[in-house]
Design an enzyme around this catalytic site. Structure first.
Site, PDB file in Angstrom:
ATOM      1  N   HIS B  29       0.833  -1.200   0.000  1.00 60.10           N
ATOM      2  CA  HIS B  29       0.000   0.000   0.000  1.00 60.10           C
ATOM      3  C   HIS B  29       0.870   1.253   0.000  1.00 60.10           C
ATOM      4  O   HIS B  29       1.244   1.748   1.064  1.00 60.10           O
ATOM      5  CB  HIS B  29      -0.906  -0.002   1.226  1.00 60.10           C
ATOM      6  N   HIS B  69      -1.651  -1.067   7.151  1.00 58.83           N
ATOM      7  CA  HIS B  69      -1.335  -1.404   5.755  1.00 58.83           C
ATOM      8  C   HIS B  69      -0.321  -0.412   5.181  1.00 58.83           C
ATOM      9  O   HIS B  69       0.377  -0.714   4.231  1.00 58.83           O
ATOM     10  CB  HIS B  69      -2.596  -1.445   4.903  1.00 58.83           C
ATOM     11  N   GLY B 117      -2.882  -3.436  11.578  1.00 55.91           N
ATOM     12  CA  GLY B 117      -3.306  -3.828  10.235  1.00 55.91           C
ATOM     13  C   GLY B 117      -4.794  -4.098  10.228  1.00 55.91           C
ATOM     14  O   GLY B 117      -5.552  -3.453   9.493  1.00 55.91           O
ATOM     15  N   LEU B 119      -8.101  -3.234  10.974  1.00 51.47           N
ATOM     16  CA  LEU B 119      -8.404  -1.818  11.208  1.00 51.47           C
ATOM     17  C   LEU B 119      -9.073  -1.563  12.549  1.00 51.47           C
ATOM     18  O   LEU B 119      -9.851  -2.357  13.047  1.00 51.47           O
ATOM     19  CB  LEU B 119      -9.226  -1.278  10.044  1.00 51.47           C
ATOM     20  N   HIS B 264      -4.147   3.196  -3.443  1.00 51.95           N
ATOM     21  CA  HIS B 264      -4.305   2.711  -2.065  1.00 51.95           C
ATOM     22  C   HIS B 264      -3.590   1.394  -1.827  1.00 51.95           C
ATOM     23  O   HIS B 264      -2.740   1.289  -0.956  1.00 51.95           O
ATOM     24  CB  HIS B 264      -5.790   2.568  -1.714  1.00 51.95           C
ATOM     25  N   GLU B 418     -16.368  -4.606  24.831  1.00 46.90           N
ATOM     26  CA  GLU B 418     -15.480  -5.772  24.903  1.00 46.90           C
ATOM     27  C   GLU B 418     -14.319  -5.670  23.910  1.00 46.90           C
ATOM     28  O   GLU B 418     -13.178  -5.986  24.244  1.00 46.90           O
ATOM     29  CB  GLU B 418     -16.272  -7.059  24.644  1.00 46.90           C
ATOM     30  N   HIS B 480     -26.712 -16.018  25.429  1.00 40.93           N
ATOM     31  CA  HIS B 480     -25.567 -15.758  26.301  1.00 40.93           C
ATOM     32  C   HIS B 480     -24.741 -17.009  26.615  1.00 40.93           C
ATOM     33  O   HIS B 480     -23.720 -16.905  27.275  1.00 40.93           O
ATOM     34  CB  HIS B 480     -26.041 -15.138  27.632  1.00 40.93           C
ATOM     35  N   ARG B 527     -20.641 -19.683  36.599  1.00 47.77           N
ATOM     36  CA  ARG B 527     -21.549 -18.907  37.435  1.00 47.77           C
ATOM     37  C   ARG B 527     -22.025 -19.755  38.617  1.00 47.77           C
ATOM     38  O   ARG B 527     -22.252 -19.240  39.707  1.00 47.77           O
ATOM     39  CB  ARG B 527     -22.756 -18.473  36.601  1.00 47.77           C
TER      40      ARG B 527
END
Lengths: 685, 685
Positions: B29, B69, B117, B119, B264, B418, B480, B527
């Site tokens: 790049h 990049h 890298g 993103l 790019h 998180e 969950h 738990r």
């Protein structure tokens, strides 16, 4: 604006039901339902368009509870308005096999649009539902026939706002000017850790303004029904921006602990329950009581909704007279069926065809199917030129004012927002008229793991075009080379992970992905060219695994996927020429689909009596289920030209042959080698 | 402000090196390095404090290239300033086994702070580095001894801004008022899909303002070095807010295709390379050329940096005279060693101790170790009361002005973020003075998969306290309850996944996690309450797998983890009493650590001659590596009281015994049953 004591009673009934159900379950989240009962009542009673007797009516308004832990709010509403959710179902809240689980699940409970609870997902699903509405309206509405004009409403809490996924989806929603989306932020200043001021002091209103949203504030969400009404009305009138209502509420309103995080995630204590009931005019000794006048008020709204559907049905019938093709297409889409004969456009290949990257094969397929599957709406998380997801002549889904496309466009520019894309696809699929696909690198499907998990759990047909599927991507290196990714999603229930070896297998992957109404797919595709293999045909590929190359008296079975299948074919020659060994080759492009085949068939593919070796350039985890030995990569990859990387890790005919020889030697003393397909007992499914 | 032609030449040298290296690699790049060369030069030459001869100097300024990049920018800088990165290394850019891979990798390349890298990760790492700086300064600085006063600089592109992870981390950074963090946004309006206006039209400046950041704009980032200088200075002076510099640049500056996405992600064409070199005064026929005056300019800055370190070393020596304990502690921390004897505080348990949830056992451990491990900095993604991550008397890491804590506080309120937490932990660990841990539900570690992957790849000691680790969480239900999560992270190289069965195993998990300097850990905790098991001792637990309960003449080995180990122990009784079968029990709390044991040991745990059955309440994927048969859950869970859920899926002594009987019967005709530990060949590591 015409609110009466019965409205207040209805609101308090919701609160009390939430308190009763969580108390009865000894588990759950009463706080949010108690705080949001007023806006929920106003929305359902005065604004929402729905018919509880037909929860799937296409033009219904969509409601999403993004703060899904507050699901007793939604269950209470569904019950009060006459959905097929009884007072006994409320009593069974959070009990095994009830339709009222701990968080709302779309596939089991009538009236639940999308599965929520994992924070940030619901609001992002709502963006997908709103895109779907805008697209379906732009595609099907005709002058005088506003067949599709529903709103999408979403409730969300501080937690949803903190999650990055909602930032992604809401930024895109602002760009897309989705005026049909109205979100209500339960601004109660409480999260599990206490006051939001411990970690969340940003200016949310300003942030949403920055995204291009219309934001209004209601200062007293606990009881100012007129302001709530006015806010929703104002939002409905803003047609070129999504709206956020900042609704200031008191969590656990009515509890002696209202306004604290004590009421967030635990039932109220018995004394508190009693004082609350007394305060709201309920008998403190009775539970799960709904005053008749509340039922009456709610059922009246439901009846109005049913009448609206009736009206709509008439309009739609008339529409059918004038626009039969569109009418029938819309009906077909809702069933999830594909147009008859669509599969004939799937490309077929012969071994004489040139070697092509499977991402390119995927592009060829998309270029064929987009014409025959008008419900296909695709996009990429800013990797269009790498994923090759855009068909020739595609029109972008864009607000017309941008000059870059329009809402009938079927190509979505998601931006670098994989998690948002995943959740938006779930919303698109849930709307009922669209099959979504989205592109990114396989490695970055992991960014969207939370959304993929909900695709699988909520049983939606969403398709990931996951290119650059291995160390074969080469120079980008270990940061971009998946190792654990296939194992991850293969371990996810109800998720098809495809890794086709060539053109016909890629067609097979698309065929099964598109015809599986209730299962998401991840199609892992190569960056590098792959040869068209002898023995690969669509009919076999759709079984998920098959014998690519049979060999009588074989010494070993080589089992592989994707780009390594062709190398295994070359390894067969190497084994014959240099080692005097006979090998057969099996391709398993999709574990999940192969596992669903009859045992006899699976045993014919992976028979007893022969040792087997799997070959795949990533984690060997899971391959022990199918083969005796595994050749893979249980370490990170390397940056370099892909052929150099393959050579470094010995994924060459020679490297495979070496391990095949070791496998044959290791197993030669074992009599009656048993195929791993044989199992002592069946798994629970 | 004193810029000369040599500065311009230095900037153009960076551009040309980026062009040459990507051209030479035929990959990479060039666009971002060419656009950001001016700000990079100004930053490194006029502001950054570093000594290339000692890239690990504690008080160096940190530099993070979040748009990884564009790494040729960073590699060029490292070379020019005299890091151990030669011109040959630049020529080896993106070649196998080079120290200049396709994206920056911290563990291999001197001067790279964090692996970027993917993103959004880098800017979030930078937030972690800035937190670490603030914390270390608040902990160690004394009047007259500003031992720690470095800045963290980060470059980021539009892609980083679109990713949700950066929203999470930057929102928190604003809340935390991290004035030591300065980010530069390469505002070039280009992403892979073309102009950012196709999907990214939000007002970024307003958004960062909403987060509580200080934002300045430089209109001409291509050549206005004075404005760049002024902007960085202004940001340095703002002490109570992180800063974002909106730097308007031209991507691929100097190319005939500058300002387009063509520059790019692909090397320039040869003609373009030549015209660019001619334009910048370089010989078009030569490559990888650095004018001596550029080296001189850069080396001068490096020499100044070296002198600053020398000065600092003197100050630090003086500091040592006055504050010996702190001085020595800081040295110790940088080595990654723990204080001698720290492990003596780890709780020991006997079978007589009461049953306790392993999340609670974890809390007990944290309450012990926080005192002896001052480098431990923990937190939770808004689940403190559920994860039990906060020790008694903990002080929050908070800006003093909030009145909620101070920067010497060691408990971080991450909010519901998180993914941001994961990346921040990577930054905290990379700083060199902190061992971070973070809490969330195991299921939501998946939200942070992208960051966990980089913990593993970049070899940092970050610890996830992952509670609610299975269907055993009960009522919250399938949304969950992890099914695929352990398989996912077990398949990730260099990542320890622990699932301890009781108190001693939980202590063992913490022991290994804390002493493994180059490996992250996920500790999966229950738990529900778990009994203290006979046969469980720390010394065995730290081997990752061991025989909990031996049995002479055993008919079967039951192999399990976590909450199911105790049920297996009960199943042994059931098998003896009802089925006249003898069973031994093996616990494998950590695959990765067990795999690292000598083969003899592993075979003693899982010996030949006996069939084995694994028992774990989630995906069986991966268990085939250790056992002949697997009892698990290859479907989603259920919402209900945890005992009801376990019963529904038959994870009871009876359910296990039933499958153990089936296993024994199925394998009884096989002579010389071979342990799965035996393999035909070694895996590549």
């Amino acid at each position: 604006m015409g609110f009466s004591d019965v409205d207040t009673l209805a609101i308090n009934t919701i609160r009390v039901l939430a308190v009763d159900a969580t108390f009865n379950a000894n588990s759950g989240h009463p706080g949010a339902p108690m705080g949001m009962a007023p806006v929920a009542h106003v929305l359902f009673n005065k604004f929402m368009k729905f018919n509880p007797k037909n929860p799937k009516w296409l033009n219904r308004d969509r409601f999403v509870l993004s703060n899904g832990h507050g699901c007793m709010l939604q269950y209470a509403l569904l019950h009060l308005y006459g959905y097929a959710l009884s007072i006994d179902d409320l009593k069974a809240f959070r009990h095994v096999d009830s339709i009222t689980p701990g968080h709302p699940e779309a596939h089991d409970t009538p009236g639940i649009e999308v599965t929520t609870g994992p924070l940030g997902q619901g609001i992002s699903n709502a963006v997908g539902l709103a895109i779907a509405q805008a697209h379906t309206a732009a595609t099907f509405n005709k002058p005088g026939f506003d067949i599709i004009d529903n709103y999408t409403y979403a409730f969300l809490g501080d937690g949803c706002l903190q999650e990055g996924i909602s930032s992604e989806a809401c930024s895109l929603a602002g760009h897309l000017q989705l005026g049909n989306l109205i979100a209500v932020w339960d601004d109660n200043h409480i999260t599990i850790d206490g006051n939001t001021n411990v970690s969340f002091t940003e200016d949310v209103v300003k942030r949403y303004d920055a995204y291009g949203w219309h934001v209004v504030t209601v200062g007293n969400g606990d009881s100012d029904l007129d302001s709530i009404t006015a806010a929703i009305k104002a939002c409905q009138e803003v047609k070129d921006k999504p709206s956020l209502i900042q609704l200031k509420t008191t969590i656990g309103f009515g509890s002696t602990k209202q306004g604290t995080h004590d009421v967030h995630g635990s039932p109220l204590k018995i004394d508190d329950v009693k004082q609350l009931k007394a305060k709201f005019g309920f008998n403190p000794e009775q539970s799960f009581v709904v005053p008749q006048e509340v039922y009456d008020l709610c059922h009246k709204a439901s009846a109005e909704g049913a009448a609206k559907e009736e009206e709509w049905n008439k309009l739609f019938a008339k529409y059918g007279e004038q626009f039969k093709a569109e009418h029938d297409d819309l009906i077909r889409r809702q069933k999830g069926d594909l147009p008859e004969g669509w599969e004939k456009v799937l490309p077929l290949h012969t071994p004489a065809d040139p070697a092509v990257a499977s991402r390119k094969l995927s592009e060829n397929i998309i270029n064929k199917i987009y014409e025959v599957l008008p419900e296909l709406v695709g996009g990429s998380a800013d990797l269009t030129g790498s994923n090759l997801t855009r068909w020739k002549g595609a029109v972008d889904f864009q607000p017309p004012s941008t000059g870059l496309g329009d809402y009938s466009g079927r190509y979505i520019r998601y931006g670098v927002r994989e998690h948002g894309m995943g959740a938006i696809m779930n919303g698109l699929a849930a709307y009922g008229t669209i099959i979504p696909f989205g592109g990114t690198f396989l490695n970055f499907v992991s960014y969207a793991a939370g959304a993929v998990r909900l695709s699988a759990l909520s049983q939606v047909r969403a398709i990931w075009v996951a290119t650059h599927d291995s160390i074969g991507l080469g120079e980008d290196g270990p940061t971009h080379q998946p190792i654990e990714t296939l194992a991850h999603f293969r371990a996810l229930p109800n998720c098809m992970v495809w890794r086709p070896a060539d053109g016909n297998e890629t067609s097979a992957a698309y065929y099964v992905a598109l015809t599986s109404k209730h299962t998401p797919s991840i199609i892992a595709l190569s960056r590098q060219n792959l040869p068209q293999l002898t023995g690969s045909v669509i009919e076999k590929g759709i079984k998920g695994g098959y014998v690519l190359q049979e060999q009588e008296g074989a010494d070993i079975t080589l089992v592989s996927t994707g780009s390594e299948v062709g190398i295994c074919v070359d390894a067969v020659k190497e084994l014959a020429e240099k080692h005097n060994l006979k090998a057969r080759v099996v391709s398993i492009p999709c574990f999940e689909v192969f596992d669903a085949q009859p045992k006899d068939y699976r045993l014919s593919v992976l028979p007893d009596g022969i040792p087997s070796l799997s070959v795949e350039v990533m984690s060997t985890m899971g391959w022990e289920r199918y083969t005796h030995e595994q050749f893979g990569l249980n370490r990170f990859g390397a940056s370099g030209a892909y052929k150099d990387v393959y050579k470094k890790f010995e994924f060459t005919p020679e490297g495979i042959a070496k391990r095949a020889v070791a496998t044959v030697n290791f197993w030669k003393d074992v009599p009656n080698i048993r195929s791993p397909i044989n199992r002592a007992f069946e798994q629970i499914i």
